[in-house]
Design a protein around this motif. Structure first.
Motif, mmCIF file in Angstrom:
data_model
loop_
_atom_site.group_PDB
_atom_site.id
_atom_site.type_symbol
_atom_site.label_atom_id
_atom_site.label_comp_id
_atom_site.label_asym_id
_atom_site.label_seq_id
_atom_site.Cartn_x
_atom_site.Cartn_y
_atom_site.Cartn_z
ATOM 1 N N ALA A 73 -0.970 17.420 1.903
ATOM 2 C CA ALA A 73 -1.229 16.522 1.189
ATOM 3 C C ALA A 73 0.241 16.552 0.098
ATOM 4 N N THR A 74 0.420 15.477 -0.419
ATOM 5 C CA THR A 74 2.024 15.425 -1.181
ATOM 6 C C THR A 74 1.621 15.512 -2.654
ATOM 7 N N VAL A 75 2.746 15.778 -3.451
ATOM 8 C CA VAL A 75 2.525 16.029 -4.669
ATOM 9 C C VAL A 75 2.260 14.679 -5.417
ATOM 10 N N VAL A 134 4.545 3.177 -8.311
ATOM 11 C CA VAL A 134 4.753 4.159 -7.381
ATOM 12 C C VAL A 134 5.308 5.408 -8.244
ATOM 13 N N PHE A 135 4.817 6.596 -8.123
ATOM 14 C CA PHE A 135 5.449 7.648 -8.733
ATOM 15 C C PHE A 135 6.684 7.984 -7.770
ATOM 16 N N THR A 136 7.772 8.048 -8.726
ATOM 17 C CA THR A 136 9.224 8.408 -7.684
ATOM 18 C C THR A 136 9.607 9.528 -7.897
ATOM 19 N N GLN A 183 -4.383 22.899 -6.186
ATOM 20 C CA GLN A 183 -4.464 23.348 -4.584
ATOM 21 C C GLN A 183 -5.620 22.660 -4.024
ATOM 22 N N PRO A 184 -5.551 21.389 -3.628
ATOM 23 C CA PRO A 184 -6.525 20.712 -2.988
ATOM 24 C C PRO A 184 -6.856 21.152 -1.655
ATOM 25 N N THR A 185 -6.380 22.353 -1.383
ATOM 26 C CA THR A 185 -6.471 23.258 0.046
ATOM 27 C C THR A 185 -5.682 22.416 1.261
ATOM 28 N N ALA A 241 -1.669 10.925 -7.979
ATOM 29 C CA ALA A 241 -2.192 9.690 -8.009
ATOM 30 C C ALA A 241 -3.910 9.727 -7.742
ATOM 31 N N THR A 242 -4.267 10.942 -7.254
ATOM 32 C CA THR A 242 -5.734 10.976 -7.172
ATOM 33 C C THR A 242 -6.483 12.089 -7.933
ATOM 34 N N SER A 243 -5.616 12.678 -8.699
ATOM 35 C CA SER A 243 -5.909 13.857 -9.573
ATOM 36 C C SER A 243 -6.854 14.748 -8.887
ATOM 37 N N MET A 246 -0.076 -4.009 -6.049
ATOM 38 C CA MET A 246 -0.020 -2.391 -5.794
ATOM 39 C C MET A 246 -1.296 -2.006 -5.282
ATOM 40 N N ASN A 247 -1.657 -1.287 -4.298
ATOM 41 C CA ASN A 247 -2.924 -0.906 -3.580
ATOM 42 C C ASN A 247 -4.093 -2.027 -4.134
ATOM 43 N N ARG A 248 -3.992 -3.116 -3.514
ATOM 44 C CA ARG A 248 -4.602 -4.362 -3.904
ATOM 45 C C ARG A 248 -6.058 -3.947 -3.913
ATOM 46 N N THR A 277 0.896 -1.002 0.078
ATOM 47 C CA THR A 277 -0.033 0.104 0.050
ATOM 48 C C THR A 277 0.860 1.371 -0.077
ATOM 49 N N ILE A 278 0.536 2.327 -1.160
ATOM 50 C CA ILE A 278 1.530 3.291 -1.095
ATOM 51 C C ILE A 278 1.020 4.346 -0.411
ATOM 52 N N GLN A 279 1.745 5.124 0.600
ATOM 53 C CA GLN A 279 1.397 6.388 1.171
ATOM 54 C C GLN A 279 1.841 7.518 0.813
ATOM 55 N N GLY A 280 1.129 8.619 0.789
ATOM 56 C CA GLY A 280 1.625 9.881 0.557
ATOM 57 C C GLY A 280 1.539 10.559 2.159
ATOM 58 N N GLY A 281 0.613 11.821 2.101
ATOM 59 C CA GLY A 281 0.572 12.516 3.361
ATOM 60 C C GLY A 281 -0.642 11.863 4.015
ATOM 61 N N LYS A 282 -1.272 11.008 3.702
ATOM 62 C CA LYS A 282 -2.594 10.309 4.145
ATOM 63 C C LYS A 282 -3.554 11.362 4.541
ATOM 64 N N THR A 283 -3.766 12.220 3.774
ATOM 65 C CA THR A 283 -4.891 13.320 3.718
ATOM 66 C C THR A 283 -6.003 12.686 2.819
ATOM 67 N N GLY A 284 -5.851 11.558 2.168
ATOM 68 C CA GLY A 284 -6.796 11.185 1.344
ATOM 69 C C GLY A 284 -8.289 10.787 2.188
ATOM 70 N N ILE A 285 -9.447 10.829 1.430
ATOM 71 C CA ILE A 285 -10.665 10.774 2.125
ATOM 72 C C ILE A 285 -11.456 9.780 1.722
HETATM 73 C C1 LIG Z 1 -9.156 19.001 5.143
HETATM 74 C C2 LIG Z 1 -8.859 18.259 3.777
HETATM 75 C C3 LIG Z 1 -9.442 18.975 2.608
HETATM 76 C C4 LIG Z 1 -9.474 18.481 1.391
HETATM 77 N N1 LIG Z 1 -9.703 19.210 0.366
HETATM 78 C C5 LIG Z 1 -9.426 18.600 -0.803
HETATM 79 C C6 LIG Z 1 -9.855 19.243 -2.279
HETATM 80 O O1 LIG Z 1 -10.344 20.502 -1.875
HETATM 81 N N2 LIG Z 1 -9.672 18.796 -3.215
HETATM 82 C C7 LIG Z 1 -9.162 17.451 -3.462
HETATM 83 O O2 LIG Z 1 -9.244 16.833 -4.499
HETATM 84 N N3 LIG Z 1 -9.010 16.724 -2.275
HETATM 85 C C8 LIG Z 1 -9.128 17.220 -1.273
HETATM 86 N N4 LIG Z 1 -8.689 16.442 0.088
HETATM 87 C C9 LIG Z 1 -8.304 15.189 -0.097
HETATM 88 C C10 LIG Z 1 -6.811 15.012 -0.126
HETATM 89 O O3 LIG Z 1 -5.912 15.805 0.326
HETATM 90 C C11 LIG Z 1 -6.175 14.908 -1.597
HETATM 91 O O4 LIG Z 1 -7.045 13.360 -2.040
HETATM 92 C C12 LIG Z 1 -4.795 14.426 -1.848
HETATM 93 O O5 LIG Z 1 -4.570 14.383 -3.189
HETATM 94 C C13 LIG Z 1 -4.153 13.107 -1.084
HETATM 95 O O6 LIG Z 1 -2.667 13.300 -1.220
HETATM 96 P P1 LIG Z 1 -1.730 12.480 0.064
HETATM 97 O O7 LIG Z 1 -0.322 12.613 -0.210
HETATM 98 O O8 LIG Z 1 -2.427 12.780 1.307
HETATM 99 O O9 LIG Z 1 -2.278 11.296 -0.350
HETATM 100 P P2 LIG Z 1 -2.566 9.732 0.353
HETATM 101 O O10 LIG Z 1 -3.934 10.149 1.058
HETATM 102 O O11 LIG Z 1 -1.559 9.423 1.108
HETATM 103 O O12 LIG Z 1 -2.821 8.579 -0.757
HETATM 104 C C14 LIG Z 1 -3.909 8.894 -1.642
HETATM 105 C C15 LIG Z 1 -3.921 7.946 -2.900
HETATM 106 O O13 LIG Z 1 -2.644 8.161 -3.593
HETATM 107 C C16 LIG Z 1 -1.718 6.954 -3.588
HETATM 108 N N5 LIG Z 1 -0.503 7.559 -3.468
HETATM 109 C C17 LIG Z 1 -0.003 8.439 -2.918
HETATM 110 N N6 LIG Z 1 1.463 8.670 -3.144
HETATM 111 C C18 LIG Z 1 1.631 8.065 -4.280
HETATM 112 C C19 LIG Z 1 2.653 7.977 -5.190
HETATM 113 N N7 LIG Z 1 4.005 8.765 -4.766
HETATM 114 N N8 LIG Z 1 2.547 6.847 -6.184
HETATM 115 C C20 LIG Z 1 1.325 6.399 -6.614
HETATM 116 N N9 LIG Z 1 0.352 6.531 -5.554
HETATM 117 C C21 LIG Z 1 0.352 7.180 -4.561
HETATM 118 C C22 LIG Z 1 -2.032 6.447 -2.342
HETATM 119 O O14 LIG Z 1 -1.820 4.986 -2.139
HETATM 120 C C23 LIG Z 1 -3.882 6.465 -2.279
HETATM 121 O O15 LIG Z 1 -4.378 5.758 -3.085
HETATM 122 C C24 LIG Z 1 -9.014 17.166 1.166
HETATM 123 C C25 LIG Z 1 -8.289 16.590 2.367
HETATM 124 C C26 LIG Z 1 -8.508 17.137 3.550
HETATM 125 C C27 LIG Z 1 -8.048 16.184 4.811
#
Ligand SMILES: Cc1cc2nc3c(=O)[nH]c(=O)nc-3n(C[C@H](O)[C@H](O)[C@H](O)COP(=O)(O)OP(=O)(O)OC[C@H]3O[C@@H](n4cnc5c(N)ncnc54)[C@H](O)[C@@H]3O)c2cc1C
Length: 471
Positions: free
Chosen positions: A132-134, A193-195, A126-128, A139-141, A461-463, A56-64
């Motif tokens: 969150a990581t690049v 994994v995007f590197t 700017q997903p606000t 990965a989520t667009s 990957m992310n099974r 399971t790949i993790q970035g900033g774990k801000t995904g919802i």
């Molecule tokens: C308060 C709050 C507000 C938010 N507002 C928005 C908003 O306005 N718009 C919006 O779109 N989202 C929003 N989000 C959701 C979130 O921020 C986005 O989904 C963000 O893109 C997730 O990035 P992350 O680094 O935290 O990814 P993670 O949560 O760690 O991972 C998200 C997904 O990407 C995959 N992933 C992570 N890194 C990589 C990599 N390097 N290579 C391949 N796959 C990878 C993971 O496996 C997972 O499937 C918000 C979240 C919060 C908590």
């Protein structure tokens, strides 16, 4: 076995925080690693493939949607791959920056300012949520409010390097194969994994203004929104770049948390009589923005919003406060889910992310209001005015209410899809929405399956995300 000892650690109490993301969905895992380079990512992936261990790949774990939450196997956490690798100023004036995937958006912003302060450029994705990581954003667009003007986030990614399931590196360059690159962005880590990611920076606007209009009647707010959506707001040197909605419940929710949120503490309290607000941003030259702002004020006044109580701020630093208020909507919603989980741990974040292309905003809001009136589940509605991209957040408090809320989301998604809308917008599918929306995102599913066959036929990957595994 030196590598295994150094890079891969067994899960234990100290890694508890890596079992959950902002969806509040909780998983489990056997091991975790924090690679510091592409080479280390490849080593780990090779080893996992040999042992057929899912990753399971993790970035900033801000995904919802629980995409970064493990269901067994190994967690590959990219938080230590957070450097700027390279940058390029082209003779055409374009600027590109290449970064590791784990760089958080807030650090990217600082680096861009440090390196190109003079050029006045920024990355307009700017997903606000700035932690969150690049890599996660790619990965989520993910996009966020300013996607209204700046469009899809993928167009600001020029190149990626990706480590496939077995640790092989592939590279995609927009100039050589835009279609392939495009198909991998938003794939939620299913192919690899995007590197490293090369980002296209764009010129900052000359100036920015933020305006919040408040409405005492929701019908008037909705009619104003239809009128706003009905025309283009731009002239020679200015344009509307963002249009957002926050309902009464959202405003109340923010007010309750306001004192704990440093960035919005200074803003005045919102009068309890207001039934909702519209937040707009304008970008461009001051003279031209003034023309647009005057027209907007007039339109808002025609729909019952008193211009004297509107909030209007100018300049990036001031406008940041209004953005923070909008961001507080999502933050407060997530905190509320967290609070409800104390009694009922099964509860997770549940919110709509549907794109209703065809429906007028007023009709969509009426639809949601009628639906919400039939349930006792608490809610808060906020999101993007364009394309009815509203986030209806549901706050079930019991297991029974949670099941009911999942059913509601599914019914609304079916409705949206039957009107040629999309069941999945900017948040992705992950693990949570896979169950709730099963069968309602066939195009995305087909694309994911096709690329899975190509890059990760063993489903390592992310099974458990997005797709059910083919037997
Ligand atoms: C308060 C709050 C507000 C938010 N507002 C928005 C908003 O306005 N718009 C919006 O779109 N989202 C929003 N989000 C959701 C979130 O921020 C986005 O989904 C963000 O893109 C997730 O990035 P992350 O680094 O935290 O990814 P993670 O949560 O760690 O991972 C998200 C997904 O990407 C995959 N992933 C992570 N890194 C990589 C990599 N390097 N290579 C391949 N796959 C990878 C993971 O496996 C997972 O499937 C918000 C979240 C919060 C908590």
């Amino acid at each position: 076995m030196k590598m295994e000892k150094n890079l891969i650690e067994s899960m234990g109490e100290k890694y508890e925080e890596f079992l959950i993301d902002e969806s509040k969905y909780r998983g489990y895992a056997d091991s975790i690693s924090f690679p510091e380079s592409e080479e280390q990512v490849c080593q780990i992936l090779r080893q996992m493939k040999e042992r057929k261990i899912p990753v399971t790949i993790q970035g900033g774990k801000t995904g919802i949607v629980g995409g970064a939450v493990p269901h067994g196997g190994h967690i590959l956490n990219l938080s230590r791959m957070n450097r700027v690798l390279d940058w390029e100023k082209c003779s055409t004036g374009e600027i590109y920056i290449t970064v590791e995937p784990g760089i958080p958006l807030m650090d990217l912003k600082k680096e861009v300012l440090r390196l190109f302060g003079k050029e006045k450029v920024f990355w307009p994705v700017q997903p606000t949520e700035e932690s969150a990581t690049v890599g996660g954003v790619a990965a989520t667009s993910a996009q966020g409010p300013n996607g209204y003007w700046y469009g899809k986030s993928s167009q600001y990614i020029a190149k990626v390097r990706m480590a496939c399931a077995g640790g092989e590196i592939v590279e995609f360059d927009r100039e050589k194969d835009a279609q392939k690159l495009e198909s991998l962005l938003g794939l939620e880590g299913l192919a690899g994994v995007f590197t490293a990611l090369t980002l296209r920076l764009v010129k900052k606007p000359e100036d920015v203004w933020g305006i919040c209009f408040f409405f005492e009647k929701e019908e008037e707010l909705a009619d104003f929104s239809d009128a706003l959506n009905g025309r283009k707001w731009e002239n020679q040197e200015a344009h509307l770049s963002l249009k957002e909605y926050l309902d009464r419940d959202t405003i109340k929710m923010i007010q309750r948390r306001k004192q704990d949120m440093a960035k919005i503490r200074e803003l005045p309290d919102v009068d309890e009589d207001f039934d909702g607000m519209i937040y707009l941003e304008l970008e461009g030259s001051s003279d031209c923005m003034e023309e647009l702002a005057a027209d907007l004020m007039e339109l808002a006044a025609e729909h019952g919003s008193d211009p004297d109580v509107a909030w209007a701020l100018s300049g990036e630093a001031e406008v940041e406060k209004l953005r923070a208020f909008r961001h507080a909507a999502a933050e407060s919603a997530n905190l509320r889910v967290e609070a409800n989980r104390k009694e009922t741990p099964e509860i997770t974040k549940l919110s709509t992310d549907f794109i209703w292309e065809g429906r007028e905003f007023s009709k969509l809001l009426k639809f949601y209001r009628q639906e919400l009136a039939q349930t006792s589940i608490e809610s808060a509605v906020f999101g993007h005015l364009e394309s009815g991209h509203l986030h209806v957040n549901l706050f079930p408090q019991t297991e029974q209410e949670y099941q009911k809320a999942c059913e509601l989301l599914r019914t609304w998604a079916q409705n949206c899809v039957s009107e040629r809308g999309k069941a999945v917008g900017e948040h992705g599918v992950g693990k949570l929405k896979k169950t709730i929306l099963r069968g309602l995102y066939p195009e995305r599913e087909n694309l994911c399956r096709e690329l899975k066959r190509l890059y990760d036929p063993e489903f390592l990957m992310n099974r458990e995300d997005v797709l059910d595994r083919e037997e």
